[in-house]
Scaffold this motif. Structure first.
Motif, PDB file in Angstrom:
ATOM      1  N   MET A 114      11.140   4.563   0.676  1.00  0.00           N
ATOM      2  CA  MET A 114      12.131   3.985   1.586  1.00  0.00           C
ATOM      3  C   MET A 114      11.457   3.125   2.655  1.00  0.00           C
ATOM      4  O   MET A 114      11.961   2.051   3.016  1.00  0.00           O
ATOM      5  N   GLU A 115      10.314   3.583   3.159  1.00  0.00           N
ATOM      6  CA  GLU A 115       9.590   2.787   4.159  1.00  0.00           C
ATOM      7  C   GLU A 115       9.132   1.461   3.558  1.00  0.00           C
ATOM      8  O   GLU A 115       9.244   0.402   4.190  1.00  0.00           O
ATOM      9  N   ALA A 116       8.610   1.520   2.325  1.00  0.00           N
ATOM     10  CA  ALA A 116       8.173   0.292   1.649  1.00  0.00           C
ATOM     11  C   ALA A 116       9.350  -0.647   1.407  1.00  0.00           C
ATOM     12  O   ALA A 116       9.249  -1.863   1.625  1.00  0.00           O
ATOM     13  N   VAL A 117      10.479  -0.098   0.966  1.00  0.00           N
ATOM     14  CA  VAL A 117      11.675  -0.911   0.705  1.00  0.00           C
ATOM     15  C   VAL A 117      12.129  -1.617   1.976  1.00  0.00           C
ATOM     16  O   VAL A 117      12.477  -2.809   1.954  1.00  0.00           O
ATOM     17  N   ASN A 118      12.126  -0.918   3.108  1.00  0.00           N
ATOM     18  CA  ASN A 118      12.554  -1.525   4.375  1.00  0.00           C
ATOM     19  C   ASN A 118      11.639  -2.683   4.769  1.00  0.00           C
ATOM     20  O   ASN A 118      12.120  -3.744   5.215  1.00  0.00           O
ATOM     21  N   LEU A 119      10.328  -2.505   4.602  1.00  0.00           N
ATOM     22  CA  LEU A 119       9.383  -3.573   4.930  1.00  0.00           C
ATOM     23  C   LEU A 119       9.517  -4.748   3.958  1.00  0.00           C
ATOM     24  O   LEU A 119       9.481  -5.916   4.366  1.00  0.00           O
ATOM     25  N   PHE A 120       9.676  -4.439   2.679  1.00  0.00           N
ATOM     26  CA  PHE A 120       9.842  -5.495   1.685  1.00  0.00           C
ATOM     27  C   PHE A 120      11.149  -6.269   1.908  1.00  0.00           C
ATOM     28  O   PHE A 120      11.225  -7.472   1.639  1.00  0.00           O
ATOM     29  N   THR A 121      12.177  -5.570   2.371  1.00  0.00           N
ATOM     30  CA  THR A 121      13.450  -6.233   2.665  1.00  0.00           C
ATOM     31  C   THR A 121      13.259  -7.285   3.755  1.00  0.00           C
ATOM     32  O   THR A 121      13.824  -8.386   3.678  1.00  0.00           O
ATOM     33  N   ILE A 147       9.816  14.317  -2.725  1.00  0.00           N
ATOM     34  CA  ILE A 147      10.184  14.117  -1.319  1.00  0.00           C
ATOM     35  C   ILE A 147       9.241  13.102  -0.669  1.00  0.00           C
ATOM     36  O   ILE A 147       9.675  12.180   0.027  1.00  0.00           O
ATOM     37  N   GLY A 148       7.940  13.269  -0.911  1.00  0.00           N
ATOM     38  CA  GLY A 148       6.964  12.317  -0.388  1.00  0.00           C
ATOM     39  C   GLY A 148       7.177  10.925  -0.956  1.00  0.00           C
ATOM     40  O   GLY A 148       7.079   9.922  -0.245  1.00  0.00           O
ATOM     41  N   ALA A 149       7.484  10.860  -2.259  1.00  0.00           N
ATOM     42  CA  ALA A 149       7.723   9.574  -2.914  1.00  0.00           C
ATOM     43  C   ALA A 149       8.941   8.878  -2.321  1.00  0.00           C
ATOM     44  O   ALA A 149       8.929   7.665  -2.076  1.00  0.00           O
ATOM     45  N   LEU A 150      10.005   9.639  -2.069  1.00  0.00           N
ATOM     46  CA  LEU A 150      11.227   9.070  -1.504  1.00  0.00           C
ATOM     47  C   LEU A 150      10.988   8.555  -0.088  1.00  0.00           C
ATOM     48  O   LEU A 150      11.408   7.450   0.267  1.00  0.00           O
ATOM     49  N   LYS A 151      10.299   9.357   0.714  1.00  0.00           N
ATOM     50  CA  LYS A 151      10.009   8.974   2.105  1.00  0.00           C
ATOM     51  C   LYS A 151       9.205   7.679   2.155  1.00  0.00           C
ATOM     52  O   LYS A 151       9.567   6.721   2.853  1.00  0.00           O
ATOM     53  N   ASP A 152       8.100   7.637   1.417  1.00  0.00           N
ATOM     54  CA  ASP A 152       7.262   6.436   1.431  1.00  0.00           C
ATOM     55  C   ASP A 152       7.956   5.262   0.743  1.00  0.00           C
ATOM     56  O   ASP A 152       7.813   4.113   1.177  1.00  0.00           O
ATOM     57  N   ALA A 187       0.834  -1.212   0.000  1.00  0.00           N
ATOM     58  CA  ALA A 187       0.000   0.000   0.000  1.00  0.00           C
ATOM     59  C   ALA A 187       0.863   1.254   0.000  1.00  0.00           C
ATOM     60  O   ALA A 187       0.596   2.209  -0.744  1.00  0.00           O
ATOM     61  N   ILE A 188       1.918   1.254   0.819  1.00  0.00           N
ATOM     62  CA  ILE A 188       2.806   2.414   0.891  1.00  0.00           C
ATOM     63  C   ILE A 188       3.539   2.599  -0.436  1.00  0.00           C
ATOM     64  O   ILE A 188       3.763   3.734  -0.883  1.00  0.00           O
ATOM     65  N   ALA A 189       3.903   1.490  -1.089  1.00  0.00           N
ATOM     66  CA  ALA A 189       4.589   1.569  -2.382  1.00  0.00           C
ATOM     67  C   ALA A 189       3.692   2.222  -3.437  1.00  0.00           C
ATOM     68  O   ALA A 189       4.161   3.028  -4.254  1.00  0.00           O
ATOM     69  N   TRP A 239       2.266   7.055  -6.633  1.00  0.00           N
ATOM     70  CA  TRP A 239       1.329   8.146  -6.920  1.00  0.00           C
ATOM     71  C   TRP A 239       1.994   9.493  -6.688  1.00  0.00           C
ATOM     72  O   TRP A 239       1.862  10.408  -7.505  1.00  0.00           O
ATOM     73  N   PHE A 240       2.725   9.619  -5.578  1.00  0.00           N
ATOM     74  CA  PHE A 240       3.420  10.868  -5.289  1.00  0.00           C
ATOM     75  C   PHE A 240       4.469  11.163  -6.364  1.00  0.00           C
ATOM     76  O   PHE A 240       4.632  12.308  -6.791  1.00  0.00           O
ATOM     77  N   PHE A 241       5.188  10.134  -6.791  1.00  0.00           N
ATOM     78  CA  PHE A 241       6.207  10.319  -7.833  1.00  0.00           C
ATOM     79  C   PHE A 241       5.548  10.783  -9.124  1.00  0.00           C
ATOM     80  O   PHE A 241       6.055  11.680  -9.804  1.00  0.00           O
TER      81      PHE A 241
END
Length: 323
Positions: A126-133, A119-124, A104-106, A111-113
């Motif tokens: 990174m959060e998605a990448v950490n969870l997916f990792t 900035i919003g796209a990068l923030k979200d 969902a965050i991805a 959408w932000f991108f």
């Protein structure tokens, strides 16, 4: 309660055909069927199962991109928050909860991108990448997470051109492409998106443009009723200079849009822009003039966030045709 919690990811394992057919309806643009199936899922599953809410997020994103209309943006963002809320309550299948939350965050990041909120796209993102990792490290059975990880690695490889390896270390470009390939071959929720990303990447590299066409043709064969697959097939032909093939695909897309998207002024303008551009390259100047004049009329009615960019492209072709 526990009985339902352990069924979160089991539903996908035990009912793959239901989910696959629902996603096929989505990628082919059969949105009414998708909405009906999401409603059925909500009735079948526990209220704290994030699956139907995640599917609604994916459906809304696809619908907005297909019609180039952001009327559903607020609903889309609220559904993302709903997925996050439900996923965080999930204690029975923690990885499933993290996967849904990250997905969902991805979509929010994408959408932000798309709206140039980087900035919003990068923030979200990174959060998605950490969870997916975390999902990857625990060998979660759904491989869709490789798309986000691949985009992250491919994107940072571009940044390495400017920062060297001061911030992002190691070879990332090929690793990123390999991860996106895995998502394309093995993903359930993101296969078409993975294909689109690969088409974009390979179209940018002259020696790999034939591969972009191959993926676009396969995408069209799998989802023949999808306007999105038609768009990317036409664009991949154009990137290789195969103007006649691109023209044939865009003419087919033109008919589809005129029949099914009368109220999508952006798409009606966009398809005319590409037909004008290609007809000009094929020396059909009068036909090109007709399309660009119509494109100019429709883009003025659009409220889509990309309209200004398309306006500039239309103006550029119009000036060429006036010479």
């Amino acid at each position: 309660m526990i009985k339902f919690l352990i069924l979160f990811s089991l539903f996908i394992k035990e009912n793959p055909s239901y989910l696959d057919s629902t996603l096929n309806f989505l990628w082919n643009g059969n949105y009414e069927d998708v909405k009906k199936r999401i409603k059925i899922l909500k009735e079948k599953l526990h209220e704290n199962d994030p699956l139907p809410f995640l599917l609604r997020v994916i459906y809304l994103y696809q619908f907005m991109q297909d019609y180039a209309k952001s009327d559903s943006e607020n609903v889309f963002l609220k559904e993302i928050e709903k997925v996050i809320e439900i996923s965080e309550k999930n204690k029975g299948d923690i990885l499933w909860g993290k996967f849904c939350k990250a997905s969902a965050i991805a979509y929010k990041a994408m959408w932000f991108f798309d709206k140039e909120n980087y900035i919003g796209a990068l923030k979200d993102g990174m959060e998605a990448v950490n969870l997916f990792t975390e999902c990857m490290e625990n060998n979660f059975f759904l491989k869709d997470y490789y798309l986000a990880l691949g985009i992250y690695n491919y994107g940072t490889s571009i940044l390495q051109k400017y920062t060297k390896e001061i911030i992002f270390k190691g070879e990332r470009k090929e690793k990123g492409i390999e991860q996106i390939e895995i998502s394309y071959k093995e993903g359930k929720f993101t296969k078409p998106l993975s294909a689109i990303v690969l088409i974009y990447i390979y179209s940018k590299e002259r020696e790999k443009r034939e591969k972009a066409i191959q993926i676009a043709e396969n995408l069209y064969k799998e989802f023949p009723n999808s306007r999105i697959s038609l768009w990317h097939l036409g664009l991949s032909y154009a990137s290789c200079g195969e103007w006649e093939k691109a023209k044939e695909i865009f003419e087919k897309l033109f008919e589809n849009i005129e029949e099914n998207q009368k109220d999508s002024y952006y798409m009606r303008a966009a398809i005319r822009y590409y037909l004008a551009k290609i007809n000009n390259l094929l020396k059909n100047k009068e036909i090109a003039k007709k399309y660009i004049k119509e494109a100019e009329k429709f883009i003025k009615k659009s409220k889509w966030h990309k309209r200004k960019y398309l306006e500039k492209r239309i103006y550029y072709i119009k000036k060429i045709l006036e010479k």
